[in-house]
Write a protein that holds these residues in place. Structure first.
Motif, PDB file in Angstrom:
ATOM      1  N   CYS A   1      27.200  12.814   6.585  1.00 17.95           N
ATOM      2  CA  CYS A   1      25.821  13.474   6.841  1.00 17.95           C
ATOM      3  C   CYS A   1      24.706  12.654   6.073  1.00 17.95           C
ATOM      4  N   ALA A   2      23.354  12.871   6.551  1.00 18.59           N
ATOM      5  CA  ALA A   2      22.500  12.373   6.996  1.00 18.59           C
ATOM      6  C   ALA A   2      20.830  13.394   6.399  1.00 18.59           C
ATOM      7  N   TYR A   3      20.119  13.589   5.422  1.00 16.47           N
ATOM      8  CA  TYR A   3      18.880  14.741   5.425  1.00 16.47           C
ATOM      9  C   TYR A   3      17.748  14.102   6.382  1.00 16.47           C
ATOM     10  N   ALA A   4      17.418  14.913   7.402  1.00 18.33           N
ATOM     11  CA  ALA A   4      16.646  15.138   8.202  1.00 18.33           C
ATOM     12  C   ALA A   4      15.414  15.120   6.870  1.00 18.33           C
ATOM     13  N   PRO A   5      13.903  14.366   7.362  1.00 17.04           N
ATOM     14  CA  PRO A   5      12.671  15.178   6.295  1.00 17.04           C
ATOM     15  C   PRO A   5      12.763  16.965   6.147  1.00 17.04           C
ATOM     16  N   ASP A   6      13.448  17.508   7.291  1.00 17.22           N
ATOM     17  CA  ASP A   6      13.239  18.720   7.264  1.00 17.22           C
ATOM     18  C   ASP A   6      13.762  20.119   5.984  1.00 17.22           C
TER      19      ASP A   6
ATOM     20  N   MET B   1      20.486  18.433   8.463  1.00 20.19           N
ATOM     21  CA  MET B   1      21.370  17.934   8.691  1.00 20.19           C
ATOM     22  C   MET B   1      21.545  17.046   9.687  1.00 20.19           C
ATOM     23  N   LEU B   2      21.747  16.074   9.915  1.00 17.97           N
ATOM     24  CA  LEU B   2      22.645  15.241  10.253  1.00 17.97           C
ATOM     25  C   LEU B   2      24.188  14.658  10.358  1.00 17.97           C
ATOM     26  N   VAL B   3      25.072  15.437  11.318  1.00 18.79           N
ATOM     27  CA  VAL B   3      26.275  14.478  11.064  1.00 18.79           C
ATOM     28  C   VAL B   3      26.520  14.426  11.199  1.00 18.79           C
ATOM     29  N   VAL B   4      27.985  12.651  10.826  1.00 19.02           N
ATOM     30  CA  VAL B   4      28.095  12.133  11.894  1.00 19.02           C
ATOM     31  C   VAL B   4      29.687  12.156  12.161  1.00 19.02           C
ATOM     32  N   ALA B   5      30.554  13.005  12.973  1.00 18.27           N
ATOM     33  CA  ALA B   5      32.588  11.931  13.388  1.00 18.27           C
ATOM     34  C   ALA B   5      32.602  11.783  13.860  1.00 18.27           C
TER      35      ALA B   5
ATOM     36  N   THR C   1      37.078   6.762  18.064  1.00 17.90           N
ATOM     37  CA  THR C   1      37.051   6.107  19.190  1.00 17.90           C
ATOM     38  C   THR C   1      35.758   6.448  20.188  1.00 17.90           C
ATOM     39  N   GLY C   2      34.519   6.664  19.100  1.00 18.95           N
ATOM     40  CA  GLY C   2      33.062   7.171  19.241  1.00 18.95           C
ATOM     41  C   GLY C   2      31.913   7.931  18.618  1.00 18.95           C
ATOM     42  N   TRP C   3      31.498   7.590  18.606  1.00 20.08           N
ATOM     43  CA  TRP C   3      30.632   8.582  16.893  1.00 20.08           C
ATOM     44  C   TRP C   3      30.192  10.075  18.200  1.00 20.08           C
ATOM     45  N   HIS C   4      30.111  11.011  16.861  1.00 18.00           N
ATOM     46  CA  HIS C   4      29.799  11.971  17.346  1.00 18.00           C
ATOM     47  C   HIS C   4      28.521  12.633  16.809  1.00 18.00           C
ATOM     48  N   LEU C   5      27.018  12.809  16.705  1.00 21.64           N
ATOM     49  CA  LEU C   5      26.284  13.258  16.311  1.00 21.64           C
ATOM     50  C   LEU C   5      25.221  14.683  16.515  1.00 21.64           C
ATOM     51  N   ALA C   6      25.759  15.222  15.224  1.00 24.63           N
ATOM     52  CA  ALA C   6      25.268  16.511  15.457  1.00 24.63           C
ATOM     53  C   ALA C   6      24.422  17.352  14.175  1.00 24.63           C
ATOM     54  N   HIS C   7      23.286  17.962  14.996  1.00 26.76           N
ATOM     55  CA  HIS C   7      21.783  17.931  13.840  1.00 26.76           C
ATOM     56  C   HIS C   7      22.196  19.481  14.059  1.00 26.76           C
ATOM     57  N   VAL C   8      22.052  19.944  12.430  1.00 28.33           N
ATOM     58  CA  VAL C   8      22.447  21.581  11.618  1.00 28.33           C
ATOM     59  C   VAL C   8      21.447  22.235  11.241  1.00 28.33           C
ATOM     60  N   PRO C   9      21.477  22.923  10.732  1.00 31.06           N
ATOM     61  CA  PRO C   9      20.206  23.273   9.719  1.00 31.06           C
ATOM     62  C   PRO C   9      20.686  23.324   8.530  1.00 31.06           C
TER      63      PRO C   9
ATOM     64  N   TRP D   1      22.417  27.067  14.684  1.00 31.92           N
ATOM     65  CA  TRP D   1      21.952  26.275  15.671  1.00 31.92           C
ATOM     66  C   TRP D   1      22.509  24.979  15.402  1.00 31.92           C
ATOM     67  N   ARG D   2      23.029  23.891  16.250  1.00 33.11           N
ATOM     68  CA  ARG D   2      23.291  23.012  16.684  1.00 33.11           C
ATOM     69  C   ARG D   2      22.844  22.205  17.601  1.00 33.11           C
ATOM     70  N   CYS D   3      22.230  21.138  17.131  1.00 31.95           N
ATOM     71  CA  CYS D   3      21.923  20.121  18.960  1.00 31.95           C
ATOM     72  C   CYS D   3      22.217  18.852  18.546  1.00 31.95           C
ATOM     73  N   ILE D   4      23.914  18.857  19.730  1.00 25.08           N
ATOM     74  CA  ILE D   4      24.278  17.090  19.972  1.00 25.08           C
ATOM     75  C   ILE D   4      22.920  16.416  20.716  1.00 25.08           C
ATOM     76  N   VAL D   5      23.138  15.268  19.280  1.00 24.45           N
ATOM     77  CA  VAL D   5      22.506  14.434  19.471  1.00 24.45           C
ATOM     78  C   VAL D   5      23.144  12.878  20.476  1.00 24.45           C
ATOM     79  N   HIS D   6      23.833  12.658  19.944  1.00 23.72           N
ATOM     80  CA  HIS D   6      24.524  11.556  20.396  1.00 23.72           C
ATOM     81  C   HIS D   6      26.327  11.865  20.161  1.00 23.72           C
ATOM     82  N   ASP D   7      26.629  11.467  21.502  1.00 24.97           N
ATOM     83  CA  ASP D   7      28.058  11.800  21.980  1.00 24.97           C
ATOM     84  C   ASP D   7      29.107  10.957  22.751  1.00 24.97           C
ATOM     85  N   THR D   8      29.778  10.004  22.286  1.00 26.75           N
ATOM     86  CA  THR D   8      30.333   8.366  22.995  1.00 26.75           C
ATOM     87  C   THR D   8      32.043   8.611  22.874  1.00 26.75           C
TER      88      THR D   8
END
Length: 142
Positions: free
Chosen positions: A51-56, A59-63, A76-84, A92-99
């Motif tokens: 988990c990484a904090y956005a400036p606001d 959370m950015l969550v890497v799984a 098998t790849g990175w799944h990065l989501a942005h959540v409150p 809400w959930r934004c899928i940011v990067h998914d490989t």
């Protein structure tokens, strides 16, 4: 004002053996987000994630497909989501990067480079409506 560095320091100060073991496996992911100004930590509640904090304070969550395995070879790849917030049912959930491949048994593993993962996080935060909403709310509150 939210201080992500202090929040992460507080979380890291409570690391036990499980978190330390995960940090040994995924320390490069944590370091990549830290270097990008997105303070990160290992989360083990409900499955392993970074988990990484956005400036606001969001959370950015890497799984991976669900959570990160302790054996890095199994990623098998990175799944990065942005959540409150860090929790099972965010507003809400934004899928940011998914490989992560669609078919885990038959498709080739996705890209695992860290630079595109972190760059996708930074680009998303610069453009995300949820990030702008939080900035507007913080500006209106002062």
């Amino acid at each position: 004002m939210f201080d992500a560095t202090a929040e992460v320091a507080a979380v890291r100060s409570t690391y036990g053996p499980e978190e330390e073991r995960a940090l040994a496996v995924y320390g490069d992911v944590v370091a990549a987000f830290d270097a990008a100004g997105l303070p990160a930590y290992v989360e083990t509640r409900g499955g392993l994630a970074i988990c990484a904090y956005a400036p606001d304070g969001a959370m950015l969550v890497v799984a991976c497909q669900d959570f990160l395995p302790l054996n890095r070879v199994m990623v098998t790849g990175w799944h990065l989501a942005h959540v409150p917030e860090d929790g099972p049912s965010p507003k809400w959930r934004c899928i940011v990067h998914d490989t992560v491949p669609d078919d885990l048994c038959c498709d080739e593993p996705g890209a695992l480079r860290l630079r595109p993962l972190v760059d996708a996080a930074k680009a998303h935060l610069a453009a995300c409506d949820h990030t702008r909403e939080a900035a507007t709310a913080a500006g209106g509150a002062s």
